[in-house]
Design a protein around this motif. Structure first.
Motif, PDB file in Angstrom:
ATOM      1  N   ASP A   1       0.792  -1.232   0.000  1.00  0.00           N
ATOM      2  CA  ASP A   1       0.000   0.000   0.000  1.00  0.00           C
ATOM      3  C   ASP A   1       0.826   1.285   0.000  1.00  0.00           C
ATOM      4  OD1 ASP A   1      -2.401  -1.470   0.041  1.00  0.00           O
ATOM      5  OD2 ASP A   1      -2.333  -1.639   2.221  1.00  0.00           O
ATOM      6  N   ILE A   2       2.123   1.185  -0.220  1.00  0.00           N
ATOM      7  CA  ILE A   2       2.951   2.389  -0.369  1.00  0.00           C
ATOM      8  C   ILE A   2       3.311   2.518  -1.843  1.00  0.00           C
ATOM      9  CG2 ILE A   2       5.102   3.538   0.252  1.00  0.00           C
ATOM     10  CD1 ILE A   2       4.988   2.136   2.931  1.00  0.00           C
ATOM     11  N   VAL A   3       2.888   3.610  -2.454  1.00  0.00           N
ATOM     12  CA  VAL A   3       3.057   3.784  -3.890  1.00  0.00           C
ATOM     13  C   VAL A   3       3.805   5.082  -4.171  1.00  0.00           C
ATOM     14  CG1 VAL A   3       1.036   2.413  -4.494  1.00  0.00           C
ATOM     15  CG2 VAL A   3       0.765   4.852  -4.052  1.00  0.00           C
ATOM     16  N   ALA A   4       4.136   5.290  -5.425  1.00  0.00           N
ATOM     17  CA  ALA A   4       4.921   6.456  -5.825  1.00  0.00           C
ATOM     18  C   ALA A   4       4.087   7.401  -6.675  1.00  0.00           C
ATOM     19  CB  ALA A   4       6.152   6.006  -6.614  1.00  0.00           C
ATOM     20  N   VAL A   5       4.335   8.685  -6.517  1.00  0.00           N
ATOM     21  CA  VAL A   5       3.889   9.644  -7.525  1.00  0.00           C
ATOM     22  C   VAL A   5       4.723   9.352  -8.765  1.00  0.00           C
ATOM     23  CG1 VAL A   5       3.719  12.075  -8.165  1.00  0.00           C
ATOM     24  CG2 VAL A   5       3.324  11.375  -5.783  1.00  0.00           C
ATOM     25  N   GLU A   6       4.070   9.140  -9.884  1.00  0.00           N
ATOM     26  CA  GLU A   6       4.806   8.701 -11.069  1.00  0.00           C
ATOM     27  C   GLU A   6       5.514   9.878 -11.749  1.00  0.00           C
ATOM     28  OE1 GLU A   6       3.123   5.650 -13.582  1.00  0.00           O
ATOM     29  OE2 GLU A   6       1.452   5.416 -12.180  1.00  0.00           O
ATOM     30  N   PRO A   7       6.587   9.590 -12.464  1.00  0.00           N
ATOM     31  CA  PRO A   7       7.318  10.651 -13.171  1.00  0.00           C
ATOM     32  C   PRO A   7       6.402  11.445 -14.097  1.00  0.00           C
ATOM     33  CG  PRO A   7       8.576   8.607 -13.191  1.00  0.00           C
ATOM     34  CD  PRO A   7       7.235   8.266 -12.623  1.00  0.00           C
ATOM     35  N   GLY A   8       6.632  12.754 -14.150  1.00  0.00           N
ATOM     36  CA  GLY A   8       5.838  13.596 -15.042  1.00  0.00           C
ATOM     37  C   GLY A   8       4.392  13.752 -14.615  1.00  0.00           C
TER      38      GLY A   8
END
Length: 655
Positions: free
Chosen positions: A199-206
């Motif tokens: 449940d830990i995700v990333a803000v995606e590039p761009g």
């Protein structure tokens, strides 16, 4: 360069949340040891924190930064280039600044352009901006994902940080490795936008993510503001000459390098034996008009070592070269464990450990900043897998005999890396066949690794995963519109960049191992103005015959030694464990600690019985290709167990 962390909640903050924020910042102190700042608005459920590595505006650049009435608050990890131009424009229009930092221009541009302000930002960055009037948070990540930014959203509270470890320091965030992600970690290629943790995700590039409060819950929306947009085949400008393309690439690369030399501290360069870093050193030497400090890694295996070419380049530029010589005892043991803790993911080769040790040496030499060569292969078709796809699918008018000749040359020059970065046999997957019209060569060795890896998961993990297909999961995260009617080489470069650039090259090959030692790396090729020029270059000028990165070679020919100008791409890898008894002995120490039956039972990720059989087969194997593949998987197995021990079983603030 810095670290950011914080919380945004529909509920007011409690007094202990201030202590929680302090704990979160403590875990990423290595990203910014020069200062720490925080801002808490308890009534609005807001806590923003920042650890500072001072590179620009050494005296007054503390964060969070606010505008005059504190209606806007900002924390930034990274650098905005061309900031002096924006500051001057703003001053001419009557605006004033509270410090001399580049970061403050984000507030100025936001006030002027609203959410379109991201289109004016140039550089490598990840930041959080709170708009008090709208009571919303903006999270923005740079176009290639050079700087990391993760979050956990419970529905009522969003916890964010530059690194996952900051988020895990929050008491309400579960500390568990995702079983699906574990399978991705073992096969090397992660699903874009994910982490190794549940449940830990990333803000995606761009991308920009906006977080608002609605009916007692947090509502999130994201939009993509930039992507690698190769022209469609029938929309390319065929009127430009080869010389025009070369000149445009040269012009934008020089501009990018000059921007990345901007600092109030000394700036050095990473220098390997490849065209990318050598061209950066050459152009930086011209811009600085004085000897540049260059940092080079040397390995104890001549087959993998490029230090002699780096030395020739350094001598030709009269650089002040610092060479770090690495042996088995350096690449394994505690350094291996520390690298995993900083990367927060697995890696297939100890190159990541080597880069960690290099950044440590940079700091010991008194440098906080280096300009690097990452991104050139992604933009100009440099990897062997790209050439293979070009030869297989991109030479429409070439005779079959010539295709076969080129493929033969490629296979011969890259036989050392088969099993790791090139598959020995062609593999296909329906998800990529549908997406691209072929299965890109770059993912095929990891498909082969997946076949070895999946059976090693514990029965419980396999049951939890079910029939999940990680290759399909990866393909599902790639925008098919960006591949429609594109050249085969464009498709290969695009899919790699969406997966391996952000998930590997810029992680355990970049930001995470550099910032582990409070050292900022600036990849000059990953300037979006340069990228937009590179994407206009026709495929046959990126890979021309058997020459990869042809247009780049021509653009920087004047600063390269002849041996390097004529040299084929050589993958930058550390010697695998099976290549010497010393390395085998050192990796066995890690095996005994992390892959013993008790450790495997504690983590509940891997089957003790099947893992033991894999290790026995590995030790008996004599086939170089099979051994190379098993070496990559062995590294992943060790890393996965280290992640479990240091983040889940016995969490540590510092390894």
């Amino acid at each position: 360069m810095c670290g950011i962390a914080g919380m945004f909640s529909v509920k007011p903050m409690h007094p202990e949340d201030g202590y929680t924020l302090s704990r979160m910042l403590k875990t990423i102190e290595h990203r910014g040891p020069d200062g720490e700042g925080s801002y808490v608005d308890a009534g609005r459920g807001l806590a923003m924190g920042h650890t500072r590595l001072s590179i620009i505006d050494l005296n007054t650049g503390e964060q969070p930064i606010h505008n005059k009435d504190k209606s806007l608050s900002l924390t930034v990890n990274g650098e905005f280039y061309d900031f002096k131009k924006y500051r001057s424009h703003a001053m001419a229009e009557g605006d004033r600044f509270s410090c001399k930092s580049d970061s403050e221009i984000a507030l100025t541009l936001y006030r002027k352009y609203g959410k379109a302000f991201v289109e004016h930002l140039r550089g490598e960055f990840a930041f959080a901006l709170y708009d008090r009037e709208k009571d919303e948070m903006l999270f923005v990540r740079d176009r290639f994902g050079i700087r990391p930014l993760f979050y956990y959203n419970s529905g009522e509270t969003l916890v964010y940080g530059s690194e996952v470890k900051a988020i895990l320091a929050h008491p309400d965030v579960p500390k568990r490795l995702s079983r699906k992600a574990a399978l991705h970690q073992l096969m090397q290629t992660i699903k874009p936008g994910t982490s190794a943790f549940e449940d830990i995700v990333a803000v995606e590039p761009g991308h920009m993510m906006v977080v608002r409060k609605r009916n007692g819950k947090l509502e999130t929306s994201t939009r993509k503001y930039w992507d690698m947009d190769f022209p469609e085949v029938d929309a390319r400008d065929d009127m430009m000459s080869e010389e025009d393309h070369v000149e445009k690439v040269r012009e934008k690369l020089i501009e990018s390098v000059i921007f990345r030399l901007e600092a109030d501290v000394p700036v050095g360069c990473y220098l390997s034996g490849g065209i990318d870093s050598c061209s950066i050193l050459g152009l930086a030497t011209g811009a600085m008009q004085s000897p540049v400090k260059a940092f080079t890694i040397s390995f104890d295996d001549d087959k993998y070592d490029e230090a002699h070419i780096a030395k020739e380049m350094s001598d030709s530029m009269q650089a002040d070269q610092e060479q770090i010589n690495l042996k088995a005892e350096d690449l394994y043991g505690d350094n291996f464990i520390k690298t995993v803790w900083h990367a927060e993911r697995t890696f297939y080769n100890t190159l990541g450990v080597a880069k960690y040790l290099m950044s440590k040496r940079v700091r010991e030499c008194g440098y906080k900043t280096v300009v690097t060569g990452e991104g050139a292969d992604e933009l100009f078709g440099g990897y062997p897998a790209f050439k293979r796809d070009m030869f297989l699918y991109g030479l429409d008018n070439e005779r079959p005999e010539e295709r076969a000749r080129l493929q033969g040359l490629l296979d011969e020059s890259n036989k050392l890396f088969k099993g790791a970065i090139l598959a020995e046999n062609q593999l296909k997957h329906s998800a990529f066949e549908e997406l691209c019209g072929f299965t890109p060569s770059w993912i095929q060795p990891w498909m082969a690794t997946l076949e070895l890896a999946k059976p090693l998961l514990s029965d419980e993990a396999q049951e939890e995963i079910g029939d999940y297909d990680p290759i399909e999961g990866i393909a599902s995260k790639i925008d098919p519109k960006m591949l429609m009617n594109r050249h085969a080489l464009d498709k290969a470069q695009y899919t790699w960049s969406k997966c391996q650039l952000e998930g590997q090259i810029l992680n355990w090959g970049g930001d995470r191992v550099d910032m582990a030692n409070s050292m900022e790396s600036r990849p000059a090729f990953l300037d979006h103005h340069l990228a937009e020029v590179a994407m206009q270059v026709p495929a046959n000028l990126r890979v021309k015959g058997n020459i990869e990165k042809w247009v780049l070679r021509e653009a920087v020919k004047g600063v390269l030694p002849e041996v390097l100008y004529k040299r084929e791409k050589f993958a930058f890898m550390a010697p695998p464990a099976h290549t010497s008894p010393d390395k085998q002995a050192k990796v066995n120490e890690l095996i005994e600690r992390f892959l013993n039956p008790d450790a495997l039972r504690r983590s509940e990720l891997l089957s003790p019985k099947r893992t033991a059989q894999f290790l026995e087969d590995y030790r008996k194997d004599k086939d170089p290709i099979s051994l190379t593949r098993k070496d990559t998987l062995l590294n992943h197995l060790l890393c996965l167990q280290i992640l479990s021990e240091t983040f889940v079983e016995n969490p540590v603030v510092s390894p």
